[in-house]
Design an enzyme around this catalytic site. Structure first.
Site: not given
Length: 418
Positions: A52, A312
């Site tokens: 992110k 992720s």
């Protein structure tokens, strides 16, 4: 070379001021298990333990270059986006405000403050994300601060696409005909990676992994338009999104619903425990999605093939570990819960215990209520070492005349009692 590919290249070069490219590691354990050449793109090893940071950094970088963001930035998030946002604010020495629900675990609040330092203010408001999002938008309108979205913006997608830019360099031509497994929440990562590789002329193939309890992309592809789910299972909190982003869907709408693997939450827990125990890799639920989706791929189709799973994130709160272990055991058939009609007489418990095998263990025994003077309803949890032991147990229960109900897979009852 497309304009998008060029912009992603510039974003990737700028990111090197924050951290080096994340490792691409061939995983011997998963490779032997599947017969493929499995590579893990370790986004859990960024400074904030998720990808992110890439999108938040790129959004701010471009905004500042355009003369915006003088009044600071704002976001609404209780997870990885908040931490990436905070890190980027500190890097650019810009004020940032993060709106989080009051129910946010203290660990996530503390990490966001740590990454942002003096440049970040955390404001807790409401019990749900929608309330935080509304408050953040109101603050942006009143203060002039720039709202940094988690996934639904071209600059965010461009930043997340730097994952693919690194992949192309790390595999150096080996991505051709490779299969890239991508987790999907709001869709920013999946949209960026697929667009970059396609527009670069790299002949990779793609498959996507969504939580079974939050299939926003799968439902939208099936309908041919964005669909907002009436409810989602929030267990996979990093990917439990009710509606795929507008910009991500625009880039992903050419894919088929058959390209989506819906990952059961309990099976995902088994993968998290497996990777922790065998590989020593700490994954959050969303971070394990791509690895878990390997279980849905036919072995004959991937044997000998290069497969890249994007990991992720690894921001796992270890206070959740007991729940993850519980879910994993239930998925593997090693733990079950029963409600028994238990006779209220001396020796009844001893009679019941004699039915258990040497590998069977009672992990919970709780009277729910005494439904009559002679009987009571008892919740019993049994854990064993081999799922086949439960067939033996059921036969013994029936032969001995015990009245019982298996509630392990009854989500409604189990959620109330377990």
């Amino acid at each position: 070379m497309s304009a998008f590919v060029e912009r992603v290249g510039r974003a990737a070069q700028s990111l090197r001021a924050l951290f080096p490219e994340t490792p691409l590691q061939q995983n011997d354990y998963l490779s032997r298990k599947t017969g493929a050449r499995i590579f893990l793109k370790r986004e859990d090893l960024t400074p904030v333990r998720s990808y992110k940071l890439r999108g938040a950094f790129n959004f701010m970088r471009k905004a500042i270059a355009a003369g915006a963001g003088e009044e600071g930035f704002v976001c609404a998030s209780a997870g990885n986006h908040a931490q990436g946002f905070a890190f980027a604010c500190r890097h650019f020495s810009r004020r940032g405000v993060v709106y989080m629900p009051v129910t946010t675990p203290q660990q996530k609040i503390d990490k966001t403050k740590l990454f942002g330092g003096e440049w970040i203010e955390v404001r807790l408001i409401g019990d749900f994300f929608d309330e935080c999002n509304h408050a953040a938008k109101s603050f942006a309108g009143e203060s002039g601060a720039l709202m940094v979205p988690p996934f639904d913006h071209g600059d965010i997608i461009e930043g997340q696409a730097t994952v693919a830019h690194e992949l192309a360099e790390q595999l150096d031509g080996q991505l051709s005909d490779a299969l890239v497994l991508l987790p999907v929440g709001g869709g920013g990562l999946a949209a960026g990676v697929t667009a970059f590789l396609q527009e670069s002329g790299i002949g990779a193939h793609f498959a996507f992994a969504e939580p079974a309890g939050a299939p926003s992309l799968e439902r939208s592809l099936s309908a041919g338009k964005r669909v907002k789910l009436p409810q989602v299972d929030n267990f996979v909190d990093g990917a439990a999104v009710a509606e795929i982003g507008r910009e991500p869907f625009r880039k992903l709408k050419s894919f088929s619903p058959q390209d989506i693997n819906l990952v059961p939450e309990n099976r995902l827990c088994a993968t998290m425990i497996e990777m922790l125990n065998i590989e020593g890799v700490v994954l959050e639920p969303a971070g394990a999605l791509a690895i878990d989706s390997l279980k849905d791929l036919p072995r004959k189709e991937i044997r000998g093939r290069t497969v890249v799973a994007v990991v992720s994130g690894g921001n796992f709160d270890f206070e959740r570990l007991p729940d993850v272990k519980e879910r994993a055991l239930r998925f593997e058939g090693l733990k079950k819960y029963f409600i028994f009609r238990f006779p209220q007489r001396p020796g009844a418990l001893r009679d019941f215990l004699e039915l258990l095998g040497p590998d069977d263990d009672i992990t919970r025994f709780e009277y729910l209520k005494k439904s009559a003077r002679n009987f009571g309803s008892v919740l019993i949890g049994v854990e064993t070492k081999d799922p086949r032991n439960f067939a033996v147990l059921r036969r013994r229960f029936q032969e001995s005349g015990w009245a019982y109900q298996d509630i392990t897979d009854n989500d409604t009852i189990a959620s109330l009692l377990i």
